[in-house]
Structure formats: structure tokens, C-alpha cells
Design an enzyme around this catalytic site. Structure first.
Site, PDB file in Angstrom:
ATOM      1  N   TYR A 156       0.813  -1.217   0.000  1.00 25.95           N
ATOM      2  CA  TYR A 156       0.000   0.000   0.000  1.00 25.95           C
ATOM      3  C   TYR A 156       0.844   1.264   0.000  1.00 25.95           C
ATOM      4  O   TYR A 156       2.052   1.224   0.170  1.00 25.95           O
ATOM      5  CB  TYR A 156      -1.051  -0.001   1.094  1.00 25.95           C
ATOM      6  CG  TYR A 156      -0.675  -0.145   2.543  1.00 25.95           C
ATOM      7  CD1 TYR A 156       0.625  -0.074   3.011  1.00 25.95           C
ATOM      8  CD2 TYR A 156      -1.690  -0.358   3.484  1.00 25.95           C
ATOM      9  CE1 TYR A 156       0.907  -0.191   4.362  1.00 25.95           C
ATOM     10  CE2 TYR A 156      -1.412  -0.494   4.833  1.00 25.95           C
ATOM     11  CZ  TYR A 156      -0.110  -0.406   5.263  1.00 25.95           C
ATOM     12  OH  TYR A 156       0.167  -0.526   6.599  1.00 25.95           O
ATOM     13  N   GLU A 157       0.163   2.386  -0.231  1.00 25.84           N
ATOM     14  CA  GLU A 157       0.798   3.698  -0.415  1.00 25.84           C
ATOM     15  C   GLU A 157       1.798   3.689  -1.572  1.00 25.84           C
ATOM     16  O   GLU A 157       2.822   4.352  -1.546  1.00 25.84           O
ATOM     17  CB  GLU A 157       1.487   4.169   0.869  1.00 25.84           C
ATOM     18  CG  GLU A 157       0.618   4.165   2.096  1.00 25.84           C
ATOM     19  CD  GLU A 157      -0.683   4.932   1.928  1.00 25.84           C
ATOM     20  OE1 GLU A 157      -0.768   5.766   1.016  1.00 25.84           O
ATOM     21  OE2 GLU A 157      -1.619   4.696   2.705  1.00 25.84           O
ATOM     22  N   GLY A 158       1.458   2.964  -2.627  1.00 24.42           N
ATOM     23  CA  GLY A 158       2.332   2.844  -3.786  1.00 24.42           C
ATOM     24  C   GLY A 158       3.216   1.630  -3.637  1.00 24.42           C
ATOM     25  O   GLY A 158       4.090   1.587  -2.774  1.00 24.42           O
TER      26      GLY A 158
END
Length: 590
Positions: free
Chosen positions: A441-443
Site C-alpha cells: 500500500y501507499e504505492g
């Protein structure tokens, strides 16, 4: 399982001795009057107590119970509400928030260590708070004065929380594909309609309101990412006097059933003509949201360090106690039937790998925190710009390398415990499950690698990289630098490899994607070498003041340079293998 203890001695070493935080803070007027090293030490001690005494005891029970969904209502595990109330009362949500709206205004150089403690103790719990902190940062940077006055104080107080609503079922990395719509209304608000998935803390029972930051498209928006706007959409509408009014047209359709971080509610959020307000300028919402995203990326990287530190502490305690076989050089515990497994070379290899990664990561988090503080509070425009460029360069490294090595460390910690590492009651298997999401997550870490190599190294001709390598070389020219030759050789290899990729990419754009992950790891190992050289140099100079601590630091540095930094040779060989072999198979041949 051993009780988590905040690594306060190591943090103090970094702040006081390696980075001279007191001098750095004294040079920043907005911080200087609020913070000194004694105050910082008190804050860190209190954070450590909160983490070990209030949050860590809820970690396993929270995992067992998980967040629960029932007809749109989400309930957090037993004890979470009470712990959150304690957390909010302590002002921790607003630790680094703007004092104008009730935040404490503490520097990021300090906050990174508080976040590590919280993640180490209870990653699921911590996610509720860091999303609020990130939302506050985005609002403080981009929202109107009216929105800031209304929403920031209760968010910093912890009475209201924040969420980040980007992803849709068909649009993850490629946010230009989102379909959520924002229709303007006569009163200046907007009607937000659409569905978002994977929303951390999108619904919960910890706070009386949740402030969603939602990416959506206006009716006349251009196609793609240049047509995205950012909107503030509260769960409960707020009256003119700041009190809560009617429920907004926002609902939680379900929560995900996940591999880990089970006590963190990962929600499907539905917006059915919900009332929202524009944050920043129309069609420039992606840039505004990235203020929050970049905050979260560093924070999620720190989740990797925190989980790895918890795993390390448990593994060390087990290795000191567990008796199996005799040491290779002969019996150590002669009064016992076998020796503790910490005497065995392979166990020591695993523990030292964890220790070297954790302490190297903690040093880099401190360094990036210092750069963020300079970029935000510095009085010299050129110095602020240089610090911001350094943050942009290092953020993808921090996010991806912290979490890749964090998973490796948690797996090593599980391995130290052998069969017990696979059993739930010992805690290691939960840490492996919890840390795994941090690479996604978050890229995703693959996207972080593309960002580093494609945008930060190739696209600008390598200026940001050159400036960073120049700093390392300047440090290496100083007297008394430990591992000078090895550090300079590693810098040379990184520089030459960077140029090789730039040359190859000019002829074949596939080369960037083919090389990016190995390149990010190469960058991470060289950066850790810089910081381990710094730490070892300070430890050598101060050896007599605390022989036990500093000799351990020197021994770990030696392990890093002898056993971990050489991994760059294999990484360089892999990435120089090029892109051709990735494309020899047709899609139907996989």
C-alpha cells in the site's frame, strides 16, 4: 513472547550524537523555542511507555478479534477505544501538527521515532492515527482558511479522524482512471458520487467524525490525472458553530478480510451524492493529495522498521533462552544440557542482519526527518529547496527499502524461533503477516523503484543523485571516518551503474523498469553504508563513554560492511542483465 521495549538508547544516540539534533533545532526559529534535547527525551520516554504499556498488550488480541462490520457499522477490537482515548488525550495525533490549530509543532526528526514505537507495538492501531496526521498535513497545506479553522482543531485533538480515499476497483496505481464524480452546487459545495476501496479507517468507532479526503472529477475535467480534484467529505456534516449535524451520504459497504493488520478497518466507502468541499484548486487534486501520500509513504516505511524491531527483540530473547546443541567451539553453558542457540553462527547471522537493517533504517528515517524539517522550517530559500529535493529523492527509497528489509527481518525473526515462530502465541507469525502489506500500500514497492530510477535519477539527468553522492564524498574526506574506502567504492559503483542505466534507457525505455527494483536496493545498501559509516565513526570517537553500547555499534557496522553491503555486487550484475530476457516469452507462454 517478550515485551516490546522502545529502543530509546539507540534513538538518543542518533539524535544527540550522530545528527546533533539540538543544534539543528536551534537553527530553526519555529522549533527552537519549543524543543530541546531534554524535552525531546521526555516526549520519547512517554511515547515508549504508551507503546509498550497501552498498545502492545492489544496487538495479539486485536489480531484475533479483528475489526467487525455489521450493516455499515465498524467496531474495533476490545480495548481499542479506551487506548485511543488515552492516545488522543496525550495530544499524539497532533504531535507534528500546526500549533495555530492545536498541534504540538514537533519536528519530523522526532516524530519518526514516535511512529516507529507505535508501529512496533501495534501496527493496526497506529494506522488509524497516521492517516489522520497525513490528512491534517494535506489540509493545512492546501485547504482554505475556513476549512482549516473548522476541521483541523478537532482532528488534532483526536475527536475527529481522517481518511484518504483514492483507490477504486478499476483504478489503483493509475488514478487517472477514477470515475468518482463531483457535481457543483449553488452554495459552493459539491455532490460527491462514487465508490472507493481499500480505505484505511474509512469507518470506525474511535472518533465522533471522520474527515474523508476524496479524489473525484468535475464535470468538465480533462481526461487522465490532470483532471483530478480533491474534496473534503465529512462522515457527519458540521454546523456553523462547529457542532455535529446530520449524517452525510457516506457509508461503509464492507470491510476487507485480510492477511494481516486485521484490527485496522480496510473499508469499501460509498459516496451517494455526499456533500463535500473543494480542497485547493480544481483539477490539481493529485498534487494536493500527494502531500498526504508522501507523508504516508515515509510512515509506512517506518512500519517496516517498527515490525522488524519488534521481531528482533522477540528473537533475541528467545535465542538467549532456548537451549539446543553445543556451540561449535565447545560448551558454553557447561552446567546445562545444551547451549543457548545464540551461540550458533547461523542464528547470529540472522540476528545481526536484523539488527543492522533496523539500526540502519532508523538512521535513515532520522536523516529524512531532518531534511523534511529543513524543507519546512528552514530560513534560507536555497537550503529549503535542496532539502526538498533530497526528500523527493529518498522518499521512495525509505518506503520500499524499509519495508523490503522489514519483511526480510521479520521472516528471519520467525526463523530464529523455529517451529515456535510458526505458532500464533509467540507473535512472530503475526509480525510477518502485518508487515507484508507495507510493501504494497501507499504505492507498491515496484512503483517506488520506478519513481526513484525513472523520475529522480534518469529524468533530471541525475542532479539530485549527484548532490547526494557529493555529500557522502564530502563526509568521507573528514578525518576519522570508519570504512572510508568501502564507502567510497560503493558510491562509485552506484554512480557508474546510474550512468549505465541512463545510457541504456536512451536506446530502450524498457530498461528503466527492468532495472528499477535492483537499482533501488543498490541505492538502499549504499545509503545505509553512508549512515553506518557515520554511526561507526561516532561510536569509535565515543567508545570510552559507553563501551558496551558503542562496541556493539562498531561490531554491527563491521557485520554490515562485511556481510550485507557486498550484496550490491549481485544486484549490479542482475540489473546489467538488461530487459531483453524479460520479453522473450509471449504472454500466452507464461
Amino acid at each position: 513472547m517478550s515485551q516490546y521495549k522502545a529502543p530509546l538508547r539507540d534513538i538518543q544516540f542518533l539524535l544527540n550524537d550522530v545528527f546533533d539534533a539540538g543544534t539543528q533545532w536551534a537553527a530553526l526559529p519555529e522549533i527552537a523555542g519549543n524543543l530541546d534535547l531534554d524535552t525531546a527525551a521526555a516526549i520519547l520516554e512517554e511515547a515508549g511507555k504508551l507503546a509498550s504499556e497501552s498498545l502492545a498488550p492489544l496487538n495479539r488480541s486485536g489480531d484475533e478479534e479483528g475489526a467487525q462490520w455489521n450493516e455499515g457499522v465498524v467496531t474495533t477490537p476490545a480495548g481499542f477505544k479506551e487506548a485511543y482515548a488515552t492516545y488522543a488525550e496525550g495530544g499524539w495525533v497532533g504531535l507534528s501538527g500546526n500549533p495555530q490549530f492545536g498541534g504540538m509543532g514537533m519536528p519530523k526528526m522526532l516524530a519518526v521515532h514516535v511512529e516507529e514505537m507505535l508501529y512496533a507495538a501495534n501496527s493496526s492501531f497506529t494506522l488509524y492515527s497516521v492517516l489522520s496526521s497525513g490528512a491534517c498535513l494535506a489540509l493545512d497545506t492546501h485547504a482554505s482558511a475556513e476549512l482549516k479553522d473548522t476541521y483541523l482543531p478537532p482532528m488534532y485533538e483526536g475527536r475527529w479522524a481522517g481518511s484518504m480515499c483514492l483507490t477504486e476497483a478499476h483504478a489503483g496505481t493509475d488514478l487517472g482512471l477514477i470515475r468518482t464524480k463531483a457535481e457543483p452546487r449553488a452554495d459552493g459545495s459539491y455532490a460527491i458520487t462514487g465508490s472507493k476501496i481499500f480505505i484505511t479507517g474509512g469507518e470506525q468507532d474511535l472518533t465522533e467524525n471522520i474527515i474523508h479526503l476524496v479524489l473525484a472529477k468535475l464535470p468538465d475535467a480533462p481526461a487522465g490525472p490532470k483532471g483530478i480534484s480533491l474534496f473534503l467529505v465529512p462522515k457527519v456534516l458540521v454546523k456553523a458553530d462547529g457542532s455535529l449535524g446530520e449524517r452525510n451520504a457516506v457509508s461503509c459497504g464492507s470491510i476487507e478480510h485480510k492477511m494481516g493488520i486485521k484490527a485496522s478497518a480496510t473499508c469499501v466507502m460509498n459516496f451517494d451524492g455526499a456533500t463535500g468541499w473543494l480542497v485547493g484548486e480544481p483539477n490539481k487534486g493529485l498534487a494536493a493529495m500527494f502531500t498526504m501520500m508522501n507523508y504516508e509513504r515515509l510512515s509506512i516505511g517506518i512500519q517496516g522498521i517498527g515490525c522488524a524491531e519488534a521481531s528482533y527483540q522477540a528473537a533475541v530473547a528467545y535465542a538467549r533462552d532456548r537451549l539446543q546443541s553445543r556451540a561449535p567451539g565447545g560448551p558454553v553453558a557447561k552446567d546445562k544440557a545444551a547451549d543457548p542457540i545464540i551461540v550458533h553462527p547461523d542464528v547470529r547471522r540472522m540476528l545481526l542482519t536484523m539488527k543492522a537493517f533496523n539500526e540502519g533504517g532508523r538512521a535513515l528515517a532520522t536523516y529524512v526527518g531532518a531534511q523534511l524539517d529543513q524543507a519546512k522550517y528552514g530560513t534560507d530559500a536555497d537550503a529549503r529547496a535542496a532539502a526538498q529535493a533530497r526528500v523527493a529523492l529518498l522518499t521512495p527509497v525509505a518506503k520500499a527499502f524499509f519495508t523490503d528489509t522489514g519483511l526480510e527481518s521479520c521472516v528471519q525473526g520467525q526463523q530464529v524461533l523455529g517451529g515456535h515462530g510458526f505458532i500464533r502465541e509467540w507473535g512472530q507469525e503475526q509480525l510477518v503477516r502485518d508487515v507484508r502489506i507495507a510493501q504494497i500500500y501507499e504505492g507498491t514497492n515496484g512503483i517506488q523503484a520506478l519513481d526513484l530510477l525513472g523520475r529522480k535519477v534518469v529524468a533530471d539527468g541525475g542532479k539530485a543523485l549527484d548532490d547526494f553522492l557529493a555529500e557522502i564524498r564530502e563526509f568521507a574526506r573528514q578525518p576519522g571516518v570508519e570504512y572510508r574506502d568501502a564507502l567510497l567504492e560503493a558510491v562509485k559503483q552506484l554512480e557508474e551503474t546510474s550512468q549505465w542505466v541512463r545510457d541504456q534507457a536512451g536506446n530502450d525505455p524498457r530498461q528503466i523498469g527492468a532495472a528499477s527494483v535492483e537499482y533501488l536496493h543498490l541505492f538502499g545498501y549504499v545509503t545505509y553504508a553512508y549512515l553506518w559509516s557515520k554511526m561507526a565513526s561516532v561510536a569509535r570517537a565515543r567508545l570510552d563513554s559507553d563501551p558496551d553500547f558503542h562496541s556493539a555499534k562498531l561490531a554491527t557496522a563491521r557485520f554490515y560492511f562485511n556481510r550485507l553491503l557486498p550484496r550490491i555486487e549481485g544486484l549490479i550484475a542482475c540489473l546489467r542483465g538488461g530487459a531483453d530476457s524479460l520479453y522473450e516469452l509471449g504472454a500466452e507462454q507464461f
